[in-house]
Write a protein that holds these residues in place. Structure first.
Motif, mmCIF file in Angstrom:
data_model
loop_
_atom_site.group_PDB
_atom_site.id
_atom_site.type_symbol
_atom_site.label_atom_id
_atom_site.label_comp_id
_atom_site.label_asym_id
_atom_site.label_seq_id
_atom_site.Cartn_x
_atom_site.Cartn_y
_atom_site.Cartn_z
ATOM 1 N N ARG A 147 3.767 -47.446 25.319
ATOM 2 C CA ARG A 147 2.662 -47.047 24.430
ATOM 3 C C ARG A 147 1.309 -47.211 25.121
ATOM 4 N NH1 ARG A 147 4.149 -45.583 19.467
ATOM 5 N NH2 ARG A 147 6.312 -46.000 18.952
ATOM 6 N N GLU A 148 1.174 -48.240 25.926
ATOM 7 C CA GLU A 148 -0.074 -48.441 26.665
ATOM 8 C C GLU A 148 -0.283 -47.347 27.706
ATOM 9 O OE1 GLU A 148 -2.519 -50.600 26.069
ATOM 10 O OE2 GLU A 148 -1.402 -51.433 24.372
ATOM 11 N N VAL A 149 0.789 -46.915 28.356
ATOM 12 C CA VAL A 149 0.677 -45.841 29.347
ATOM 13 C C VAL A 149 0.269 -44.537 28.661
ATOM 14 C CG1 VAL A 149 1.926 -44.425 31.036
ATOM 15 C CG2 VAL A 149 2.286 -46.900 30.965
ATOM 16 N N VAL A 150 0.901 -44.210 27.551
ATOM 17 C CA VAL A 150 0.556 -42.984 26.818
ATOM 18 C C VAL A 150 -0.902 -43.051 26.361
ATOM 19 C CG1 VAL A 150 1.017 -41.653 24.706
ATOM 20 C CG2 VAL A 150 2.922 -42.427 26.141
ATOM 21 N N ALA A 151 -1.331 -44.178 25.848
ATOM 22 C CA ALA A 151 -2.721 -44.320 25.392
ATOM 23 C C ALA A 151 -3.700 -44.178 26.557
ATOM 24 C CB ALA A 151 -2.911 -45.668 24.697
ATOM 25 N N ALA A 152 -3.370 -44.756 27.700
ATOM 26 C CA ALA A 152 -4.245 -44.664 28.872
ATOM 27 C C ALA A 152 -4.348 -43.229 29.387
ATOM 28 C CB ALA A 152 -3.739 -45.582 29.986
ATOM 29 N N ALA A 153 -3.334 -42.409 29.136
ATOM 30 C CA ALA A 153 -3.312 -41.028 29.626
ATOM 31 C C ALA A 153 -4.089 -40.066 28.734
ATOM 32 C CB ALA A 153 -1.867 -40.556 29.774
ATOM 33 N N GLU A 154 -4.572 -40.539 27.601
ATOM 34 C CA GLU A 154 -5.330 -39.661 26.706
ATOM 35 C C GLU A 154 -6.564 -39.121 27.433
ATOM 36 O OE1 GLU A 154 -7.027 -39.565 22.173
ATOM 37 O OE2 GLU A 154 -6.868 -41.496 23.172
#
Length: 174
Positions: A107-114
């Motif tokens: 979830r942190e990786v997906v959020a960072a990729a925004e």
């Protein structure tokens, strides 16, 4: 273009090399490392459970007695993440920023990729053969939910095409 590079112990060099090979020189590169909070939290909880227990009569506390082991694990995790980010920046050999996050990794990786133009990550599952099992659950989640294009790399040379599973049998015609 902003390029997020998800760094994981053991596979990060392939991700950095992919950025060097495929990301335009003018790209803003962000090296990302995510730590799970679980292990230090477990140690903190175990230590807290032991606090109420008495020591045997005449027992002298050992060096470090009364120190929460979760603190030491947190310190080691921070040092390890910082060292990995430092090594990746050195290998990249061009300006970049470093981002450390803590939480559910996927979830942190997906959020960072925004808002990114590209997310680079490495396969982390069964890398002995081609196919969907070459992605572990966190990477599968990231690939399925990334809000930007994804560059998925093999951390070592890809397996031979002979590792492809056989095709499914033909469907009967009705």
């Amino acid at each position: 273009m902003r390029v997020i590079v998800w760094l994981v112990e053991g596979t990060w060099p392939a991700c950095v090399d992919a950025v060097r090979a495929h990301a335009p020189d003018a790209s803003e590169v962000v090296l990302l490392h995510v730590s799970e909070p679980g292990v230090p939290g477990l140690a903190h909880g175990a230590f807290a459970g032991l606090l109420g227990r008495g020591r045997p009569r005449g027992h002298r506390p050992a060096e470090g007695w009364g120190r929460d082991p979760g603190d030491r694990l947190e310190d080691l995790g921070v040092t390890s993440a910082a060292e990995l980010l430092r090594a990746a920046a050195e290998r990249l050999g061009r300006p970049c920023s470093r981002l450390e996050r803590t939480g559910r990794v996927e979830r942190e990786v997906v959020a960072a990729a925004e808002g990114a133009g590209l997310l680079v990550l490495a396969r982390d599952g069964d890398r002995s053969r081609l196919g969907p099992h070459s992605l572990g659950p966190p990477s599968r989640f990231v690939v399925d939910h990334a809000p930007c294009p994804v560059l998925l790399v093999w951390p070592e040379p890809a397996p031979d095409l002979t590792t492809l599973p056989p095709p499914p049998p033909p469907r009967p015609h009705h």
